[in-house]
Design a protein around this motif. Structure first.
Motif, PDB file in Angstrom:
ATOM      1  N   ILE A  76      -7.300 -46.427 -74.140  1.00 44.37           N
ATOM      2  CA  ILE A  76      -5.791 -47.739 -74.098  1.00 44.37           C
ATOM      3  C   ILE A  76      -5.866 -48.333 -74.676  1.00 44.37           C
ATOM      4  CG2 ILE A  76      -4.977 -45.221 -72.413  1.00 44.37           C
ATOM      5  CD1 ILE A  76      -5.410 -47.258 -70.116  1.00 44.37           C
ATOM      6  N   ARG A  77      -7.008 -48.988 -74.946  1.00 44.47           N
ATOM      7  CA  ARG A  77      -7.051 -50.479 -75.149  1.00 44.47           C
ATOM      8  C   ARG A  77      -5.146 -50.756 -75.789  1.00 44.47           C
ATOM      9  NH1 ARG A  77     -12.168 -52.579 -75.119  1.00 44.47           N
ATOM     10  NH2 ARG A  77     -12.014 -52.790 -72.518  1.00 44.47           N
ATOM     11  N   GLY A  78      -5.178 -51.706 -75.680  1.00 47.22           N
ATOM     12  CA  GLY A  78      -3.976 -52.383 -76.651  1.00 47.22           C
ATOM     13  C   GLY A  78      -2.458 -51.625 -76.874  1.00 47.22           C
ATOM     14  N   THR A  79      -3.312 -50.014 -75.845  1.00 45.12           N
ATOM     15  CA  THR A  79      -1.312 -50.069 -75.982  1.00 45.12           C
ATOM     16  C   THR A  79      -0.763 -50.682 -74.848  1.00 45.12           C
ATOM     17  OG1 THR A  79      -2.026 -47.753 -74.386  1.00 45.12           O
ATOM     18  CG2 THR A  79      -2.561 -48.070 -76.489  1.00 45.12           C
ATOM     19  N   GLU A  80       0.442 -49.332 -74.141  1.00 45.30           N
ATOM     20  CA  GLU A  80       1.153 -49.727 -73.413  1.00 45.30           C
ATOM     21  C   GLU A  80       1.352 -49.816 -72.000  1.00 45.30           C
ATOM     22  OE1 GLU A  80       5.266 -47.435 -73.015  1.00 45.30           O
ATOM     23  OE2 GLU A  80       5.789 -48.925 -73.385  1.00 45.30           O
ATOM     24  N   LYS A  81       0.130 -48.092 -71.957  1.00 42.21           N
ATOM     25  CA  LYS A  81      -0.020 -47.829 -70.889  1.00 42.21           C
ATOM     26  C   LYS A  81      -1.262 -48.639 -70.259  1.00 42.21           C
ATOM     27  CE  LYS A  81       0.393 -43.284 -72.583  1.00 42.21           C
ATOM     28  NZ  LYS A  81      -0.229 -42.196 -73.323  1.00 42.21           N
ATOM     29  N   GLU A  82      -1.748 -49.977 -71.060  1.00 34.33           N
ATOM     30  CA  GLU A  82      -3.456 -50.474 -70.388  1.00 34.33           C
ATOM     31  C   GLU A  82      -2.915 -50.486 -68.516  1.00 34.33           C
ATOM     32  OE1 GLU A  82      -4.263 -52.923 -73.168  1.00 34.33           O
ATOM     33  OE2 GLU A  82      -5.983 -53.321 -72.553  1.00 34.33           O
ATOM     34  N   LYS A  83      -0.951 -50.981 -68.373  1.00 29.18           N
ATOM     35  CA  LYS A  83      -0.947 -52.323 -67.388  1.00 29.18           C
ATOM     36  C   LYS A  83      -1.115 -50.481 -66.415  1.00 29.18           C
ATOM     37  CE  LYS A  83       4.250 -50.188 -67.851  1.00 29.18           C
ATOM     38  NZ  LYS A  83       4.446 -49.390 -69.060  1.00 29.18           N
ATOM     39  N   PHE A  84      -0.993 -49.818 -66.028  1.00 28.11           N
ATOM     40  CA  PHE A  84      -0.916 -49.086 -65.173  1.00 28.11           C
ATOM     41  C   PHE A  84      -2.505 -49.027 -64.544  1.00 28.11           C
ATOM     42  CE2 PHE A  84       1.785 -46.218 -67.539  1.00 28.11           C
ATOM     43  CZ  PHE A  84       2.942 -46.197 -66.784  1.00 28.11           C
ATOM     44  N   LEU A  85      -3.598 -49.621 -65.094  1.00 27.03           N
ATOM     45  CA  LEU A  85      -4.651 -49.444 -64.537  1.00 27.03           C
ATOM     46  C   LEU A  85      -5.128 -50.788 -64.493  1.00 27.03           C
ATOM     47  CD1 LEU A  85      -7.316 -47.612 -66.932  1.00 27.03           C
ATOM     48  CD2 LEU A  85      -6.709 -47.132 -64.510  1.00 27.03           C
ATOM     49  N   ALA A  86      -4.222 -52.556 -64.734  1.00 31.54           N
ATOM     50  CA  ALA A  86      -4.039 -53.518 -64.853  1.00 31.54           C
ATOM     51  C   ALA A  86      -4.405 -53.783 -62.731  1.00 31.54           C
ATOM     52  CB  ALA A  86      -2.805 -53.942 -64.887  1.00 31.54           C
ATOM     53  N   GLY A  87      -3.743 -52.581 -61.744  1.00 30.42           N
ATOM     54  CA  GLY A  87      -3.723 -52.957 -60.461  1.00 30.42           C
ATOM     55  C   GLY A  87      -5.548 -52.455 -59.794  1.00 30.42           C
ATOM     56  N   THR A  88      -5.758 -51.794 -60.570  1.00 33.02           N
ATOM     57  CA  THR A  88      -6.930 -51.121 -60.126  1.00 33.02           C
ATOM     58  C   THR A  88      -8.271 -52.007 -60.471  1.00 33.02           C
ATOM     59  OG1 THR A  88      -5.925 -48.623 -61.022  1.00 33.02           O
ATOM     60  CG2 THR A  88      -8.273 -48.840 -59.607  1.00 33.02           C
ATOM     61  N   ARG A  89      -8.037 -51.841 -61.560  1.00 29.22           N
ATOM     62  CA  ARG A  89      -8.833 -53.314 -62.211  1.00 29.22           C
ATOM     63  C   ARG A  89      -8.961 -54.619 -61.521  1.00 29.22           C
ATOM     64  NH1 ARG A  89     -12.687 -54.595 -66.120  1.00 29.22           N
ATOM     65  NH2 ARG A  89     -12.322 -52.866 -68.590  1.00 29.22           N
ATOM     66  N   GLU A  90      -7.704 -55.112 -61.358  1.00 30.69           N
ATOM     67  CA  GLU A  90      -7.558 -56.438 -60.494  1.00 30.69           C
ATOM     68  C   GLU A  90      -9.023 -56.135 -58.794  1.00 30.69           C
ATOM     69  OE1 GLU A  90      -3.988 -57.991 -59.245  1.00 30.69           O
ATOM     70  OE2 GLU A  90      -4.597 -59.281 -57.872  1.00 30.69           O
ATOM     71  N   LEU A  91      -9.043 -54.911 -58.081  1.00 35.28           N
ATOM     72  CA  LEU A  91      -9.421 -54.770 -57.405  1.00 35.28           C
ATOM     73  C   LEU A  91     -10.829 -54.778 -57.140  1.00 35.28           C
ATOM     74  CD1 LEU A  91      -7.045 -51.779 -55.603  1.00 35.28           C
ATOM     75  CD2 LEU A  91      -6.996 -54.215 -54.807  1.00 35.28           C
ATOM     76  N   TYR A 269       8.714 -44.147 -54.615  1.00 36.60           N
ATOM     77  CA  TYR A 269       9.588 -43.788 -56.246  1.00 36.60           C
ATOM     78  C   TYR A 269      10.778 -44.584 -56.248  1.00 36.60           C
ATOM     79  CZ  TYR A 269      11.454 -41.161 -60.204  1.00 36.60           C
ATOM     80  OH  TYR A 269      12.611 -40.975 -61.006  1.00 36.60           O
ATOM     81  N   GLU A 270      11.536 -44.321 -55.471  1.00 34.33           N
ATOM     82  CA  GLU A 270      13.242 -45.282 -55.208  1.00 34.33           C
ATOM     83  C   GLU A 270      12.580 -46.532 -54.951  1.00 34.33           C
ATOM     84  OE1 GLU A 270      14.929 -43.221 -52.842  1.00 34.33           O
ATOM     85  OE2 GLU A 270      15.035 -41.492 -53.011  1.00 34.33           O
ATOM     86  N   GLN A 271      12.272 -46.887 -54.107  1.00 38.39           N
ATOM     87  CA  GLN A 271      11.866 -48.553 -53.515  1.00 38.39           C
ATOM     88  C   GLN A 271      10.347 -49.063 -54.447  1.00 38.39           C
ATOM     89  OE1 GLN A 271      14.538 -49.784 -51.745  1.00 38.39           O
ATOM     90  NE2 GLN A 271      14.734 -47.790 -51.190  1.00 38.39           N
ATOM     91  N   LEU A 272       9.288 -48.816 -55.478  1.00 39.26           N
ATOM     92  CA  LEU A 272       8.471 -49.272 -55.627  1.00 39.26           C
ATOM     93  C   LEU A 272       8.341 -49.156 -57.014  1.00 39.26           C
ATOM     94  CD1 LEU A 272       5.977 -48.496 -53.254  1.00 39.26           C
ATOM     95  CD2 LEU A 272       7.329 -51.037 -53.410  1.00 39.26           C
ATOM     96  N   TYR A 273       8.356 -47.531 -57.055  1.00 37.87           N
ATOM     97  CA  TYR A 273       8.416 -47.193 -58.779  1.00 37.87           C
ATOM     98  C   TYR A 273       9.358 -47.315 -59.768  1.00 37.87           C
ATOM     99  CZ  TYR A 273       6.707 -44.293 -62.576  1.00 37.87           C
ATOM    100  OH  TYR A 273       5.890 -43.642 -64.012  1.00 37.87           O
ATOM    101  N   LEU A 274      10.487 -46.839 -59.274  1.00 32.71           N
ATOM    102  CA  LEU A 274      11.353 -47.685 -60.087  1.00 32.71           C
ATOM    103  C   LEU A 274      12.140 -48.573 -60.114  1.00 32.71           C
ATOM    104  CD1 LEU A 274      14.345 -44.736 -59.215  1.00 32.71           C
ATOM    105  CD2 LEU A 274      12.873 -44.603 -60.815  1.00 32.71           C
ATOM    106  N   LYS A 275      11.551 -49.694 -59.755  1.00 35.29           N
ATOM    107  CA  LYS A 275      12.061 -50.723 -59.637  1.00 35.29           C
ATOM    108  C   LYS A 275      10.964 -51.612 -60.451  1.00 35.29           C
ATOM    109  CE  LYS A 275      14.427 -50.814 -55.681  1.00 35.29           C
ATOM    110  NZ  LYS A 275      15.124 -52.165 -54.277  1.00 35.29           N
ATOM    111  N   GLY A 276       9.647 -50.857 -61.005  1.00 32.17           N
ATOM    112  CA  GLY A 276       8.098 -51.091 -61.189  1.00 32.17           C
ATOM    113  C   GLY A 276       7.371 -51.979 -60.698  1.00 32.17           C
ATOM    114  N   LEU A 277       7.640 -52.263 -59.536  1.00 30.81           N
ATOM    115  CA  LEU A 277       6.782 -52.826 -58.715  1.00 30.81           C
ATOM    116  C   LEU A 277       5.523 -51.629 -57.866  1.00 30.81           C
ATOM    117  CD1 LEU A 277       9.353 -53.638 -55.915  1.00 30.81           C
ATOM    118  CD2 LEU A 277       8.450 -55.074 -57.055  1.00 30.81           C
TER     119      LEU A 277
END
Ligand code: UTP
Length: 277
Positions: A76-91, A269-277
């Motif tokens: 997924i490197r270089g695709t927009e899906k990379e952001k989904f793993l950023a949080g785990t990577r940071e941990l 879903y309503e308070q975090l995911y839809l708001k991109g948090l």
């Protein structure tokens, strides 16, 4: 100060069968993030850096989650899906992860004692990942408790008022109010029937424990349900010195059962995911 957080995650998760037959309960996703990741993030946000996870048979996915997945990440490197793993990577990059196995599931107290080699002789936090705690208004629950620990330097349990007919699901405390939302614990009863409950103040899955708790657990006989209960050891600690109970600010979802899990999913879903948090 407090540096380590213990996550007992060896339970069978029978309330969530068959989903938990081959998969750890702590890997159940709330929208797209597993419960254990919410728990680790709460600990990290409270300033804790060392994560100690008590696992058991069939819990390998927990270790794999906090590791790099080279193939997937390359894919997924270089695709927009990379952001989904950023949080785990940071941990993975900012925290350490250590694991031990509870070989026999003899209760929460026993699971905490199994984590002793990872904790050593220092105060530590305990988070039960199936209790999802969120505070969108300010500090997370563990951060609130750590502030309190700095002031009082004793074990602290997080509590919540529950309806009387629910007391049989929790450890319930009785105590004297010492300041707003803070009680000095006098007694604790594990899973009392409503008529035996000393109050409606129920312990939820957040604790700060001083290391003398380990010897107290080691001296504790199996209690309710044949399990070694943390409440029995905490009761001894309260009698010897001081244990505080803290009515936290924020929301708590019991994600070990279907109702709380669905509520948490809708909320996130309503308070975090839809708001991109
Ligand atoms: P629960 O009471 O929710 O038990 O444990 P459980 O087995 O996970 O779930 P059910 O009730 O069968 O559906 C509270 C916490 O303590 C951990 C669990 O993983 C959970 O985080 N635990 C419990 C252990 O680690 N070991 C044990 O022996 C018991």
């Amino acid at each position: 100060m407090i540096r380590k957080c213990l996550f007992p995650a060896a339970g069978y998760g029978t309330r969530f069968l068959p989903a938990t037959k081959a998969m750890p309960k702590e890997m159940l996703p709330i929208v797209n993030k597993p419960l254990i990741q919410y728990a680790v993030e709460e600990a990290r946000d409270a300033g804790l850096q060392h994560m100690a996870i008590v696992t058991g048979r069939g819990k390998r996915a927990l270790e794999d989650h906090f590791d790099i997945s080279y193939e997937l990440e390359h894919q997924i490197r270089g695709t927009e899906k990379e952001k989904f793993l950023a949080g785990t990577r940071e941990l993975i990059e900012t925290c350490t992860f250590a694991y031990t196995r509870q070989v026999e599931m003899k209760g929460l107290g026993h699971a905490i004692l199994s984590g002793r080699p990872l904790i050593g002789d220092e105060p530590f936090a305990v988070v039960l990942a199936d209790d999802l705690c969120l505070n969108l208004q300010g500090d997370g629950v563990l951060a609130q408790m750590i502030k309190l620990y700095k002031k009082f330097r004793c074990s602290i349990v997080a509590i919540q008022e529950v309806p009387r007919d629910q007391t049989h699901k929790y450890g319930v405390i009785a105590g004297e109010l010492i300041s707003e939302g803070i009680y000095r614990v006098n007694s604790m009863v594990e899973k009392p029937a409503p008529e035996d409950a000393p109050s409606n103040l129920a312990i939820i899955g957040r604790y700060i424990l001083t290391p003398d708790i380990f010897d107290l657990i080691a001296d504790t006989q199996p209690g309710k349900g044949g399990e070694i209960q943390i409440t029995d050891a905490l009761m001894k600690q309260a009698q010897n010195g001081c244990v505080l109970a803290y009515k936290f600010e924020g929301l708590r979802f019991d994600c070990g059962g279907a109702e709380g899990y669905i509520d948490a999913t809708n909320f996130c879903y309503e308070q975090l995911y839809l708001k991109g948090l």
